[in-house]
Write an enzyme that holds these catalytic residues in place. Structure first.
Site, short mmCIF file in Angstrom:
data_model
loop_
_atom_site.label_atom_id
_atom_site.label_comp_id
_atom_site.label_asym_id
_atom_site.label_seq_id
_atom_site.Cartn_x
_atom_site.Cartn_y
_atom_site.Cartn_z
N SER A 69 13.81 -85.44 -31.12
CA SER A 69 15.44 -85.53 -31.44
C SER A 69 15.54 -87.11 -32.04
O SER A 69 14.53 -87.66 -32.16
CB SER A 69 16.12 -85.20 -30.18
OG SER A 69 17.63 -85.37 -30.36
N ARG A 70 16.57 -87.11 -32.15
CA ARG A 70 16.89 -88.60 -32.65
C ARG A 70 17.10 -89.48 -31.57
O ARG A 70 16.89 -90.74 -31.77
CB ARG A 70 18.34 -88.74 -33.46
CG ARG A 70 18.44 -87.85 -34.80
CD ARG A 70 19.56 -88.30 -35.60
NE ARG A 70 19.57 -87.72 -36.85
CZ ARG A 70 19.18 -87.96 -37.91
NH1 ARG A 70 18.38 -89.11 -37.92
NH2 ARG A 70 19.27 -87.29 -39.10
N HIS A 124 18.72 -80.62 -43.28
CA HIS A 124 17.56 -79.73 -43.37
C HIS A 124 16.60 -80.28 -44.57
O HIS A 124 15.56 -80.57 -44.29
CB HIS A 124 18.13 -78.29 -43.72
CG HIS A 124 18.49 -77.66 -42.76
ND1 HIS A 124 19.13 -76.25 -42.98
CD2 HIS A 124 18.86 -78.05 -41.48
CE1 HIS A 124 19.52 -75.82 -41.63
NE2 HIS A 124 19.32 -76.66 -40.82
N LYS A 145 18.70 -71.62 -41.44
CA LYS A 145 19.56 -71.24 -42.79
C LYS A 145 21.01 -71.93 -42.38
O LYS A 145 21.21 -72.19 -41.18
CB LYS A 145 19.75 -69.69 -42.69
CG LYS A 145 20.91 -69.30 -41.42
CD LYS A 145 20.50 -67.76 -41.26
CE LYS A 145 20.06 -67.89 -39.82
NZ LYS A 145 20.16 -68.87 -38.67
N ARG A 152 34.18 -77.88 -39.04
CA ARG A 152 35.23 -78.21 -40.02
C ARG A 152 34.77 -79.66 -40.64
O ARG A 152 35.62 -80.25 -41.17
CB ARG A 152 36.27 -78.60 -39.06
CG ARG A 152 37.00 -77.04 -38.48
CD ARG A 152 37.88 -76.49 -39.27
NE ARG A 152 39.00 -77.41 -39.54
CZ ARG A 152 40.11 -77.39 -39.05
NH1 ARG A 152 40.27 -76.58 -38.00
NH2 ARG A 152 41.17 -78.18 -39.49
N ASP A 177 27.79 -71.44 -43.01
CA ASP A 177 27.32 -70.81 -41.72
C ASP A 177 27.45 -69.47 -41.52
O ASP A 177 26.52 -68.94 -40.69
CB ASP A 177 28.32 -71.61 -40.62
CG ASP A 177 27.44 -72.21 -39.41
OD1 ASP A 177 27.62 -71.50 -38.46
OD2 ASP A 177 27.24 -73.26 -39.36
#
Length: 357
Positions: A37-38, A80, A98, A168, A179
């Site tokens: 993770s970051r 991605h 995806k 959003r 999405d």
């Protein structure tokens, strides 16, 4: 690798990463050995939750981990390209969520990189790996309904989603199309291939992402696909494919169906149902099994989710966004599929309907 379990690394710790990892740990031939993770705290918490031995607070460490056979990339859409590219450059095989990338340019870069390095790459389009969807495709390919004339599919969520939500947020590739709309578009691609023409309309949010989008895809053979996606209303999430000699109807959840019904002229309807032995209806196990099968076979692409098909889906998504005027930060305004520059405003101040270009 044919003699041992496939060792997975998980890049990201959000909801999709958790869902996929939960399915992986139930597969006897899969082993989750690392997560990144970051932040180290997020990686450690995820590792503790699933019993993963190594947790990294940066993506690079996971990409360099020689004990990882394949990395599952589950970051937000806008990351991605960077995440998958980092892993591919380091020689890791990759399963990328995806939509594959934000646009076809980024997708082409990843595919070229994977092919140059000779490593496996696949979009996580789990619908394509679903046994019942594969059965449906086989029936259509074998001419069970004759020549396909029309296809309809929809995917909508009720919401409402506040402006701060990732759906959003333009910076995260927000909107209904990437999405949710990726499923109807991918379903059309599965059965009809890449369209010759694309028209579309959308209602955009004040942030500039699509709240709902309708698209009509036209094919050289005369077929039409009518597709819809929304984050403002829960739709039936159904699909129907009509041919010259019959029709296939898929009730709710066409992307992971429990059943579908084949209607053929002069015959009683025939129902096909999911095999309980295949496991839960909504499951990512099938795509994980396909990745591991391909790796053991020494394949760098999956025949179920071919990279050329993924690129075709991205070209179609780009064309739809071009028609409705959705742009993400840093993107050019010229669509890769049309060679035309859209004249839609890119900074809308209120929801509105957009006329196709």
């Amino acid at each position: 690798m044919a003699e041992q379990r496939v060792r997975w690394g998980i890049l990201a710790t959000g909801g999709m990463a958790a869902t996929f990892t939960a399915d992986l740990v139930d597969l006897p031939d899969a082993e989750v050995v690392a997560v990144a993770s970051r932040t180290e705290a997020s990686a450690k918490a995820f590792a503790e939750r699933f019993g993963i031995p190594r947790a990294y607070g940066d993506w690079e460490s996971l990409a360099r981990d020689e004990d990882v056979d394949v990395v599952y990339v589950a970051t937000p859409h806008a990351s991605h390209r960077a995440a998958a590219g980092l892993c591919l450059t380091a020689g890791r095989n990759v399963l990328c969520e995806k939509p594959f990338t934000l646009n076809v340019r980024e997708a082409e870069e990843l595919v070229a990189l994977a092919r140059e390095r000779g490593v496996f790459l696949m979009e996580a389009m789990w619908m394509y790996c679903n046994p019942l969807v594969r059965r449906l495709k086989a029936l259509v390919d074998d001419g069970a309904i004759g020549e396909v004339r029309t296809l309809q599919a929809d995917f909508g969520l009720a919401g409402p989603f506040p402006p701060a939500h990732r759906l959003r947020d333009p910076a995260q590739g927000g909107g209904a199309l990437l999405d949710l709309g990726v499923y109807p578009v991918s379903f059309a691609q599965l059965l009809l291939g890449e369209p010759a023409e694309v028209t579309a309309r959308a209602v955009l949010s004040p942030e500039g992402v699509d709240l709902q989008t309708g698209a009509l895809l036209s094919y050289d053979g005369g077929a039409l696909a009518s597709l819809h996606c929304s984050i403002t209303g829960g739709t039936p999430n159904t699909a129907s494919v009509t041919g010259s000699e019959g029709r296939i109807d898929i009730p709710g959840g066409f992307f992971a169906p429990e059943r579908f019904v084949l209607h053929r002229d002069g015959r009683d309807p025939e129902e096909f149902t999911a095999d309980p032995a295949d496991g839960p209806r909504v499951s990512l196990r099938h795509e994980a099994r396909e990745v591991m099968r391909a790796l053991r076979a020494g394949e760098t692409e999956s025949p179920l989710v071919p990279l050329d098909g993924t690129l075709a889906v991205m070209r179609t998504l780009d064309a739809i966004r071009d028609r409705v005027g959705v742009r993400y930060p840093g993107e050019h305004t010229t669509a890769h599929t049309t060679g035309q520059t859209a004249d839609h405003p890119t900074d809308p101040s209120a929801p509105r309907e957009v006329t196709p270009a």
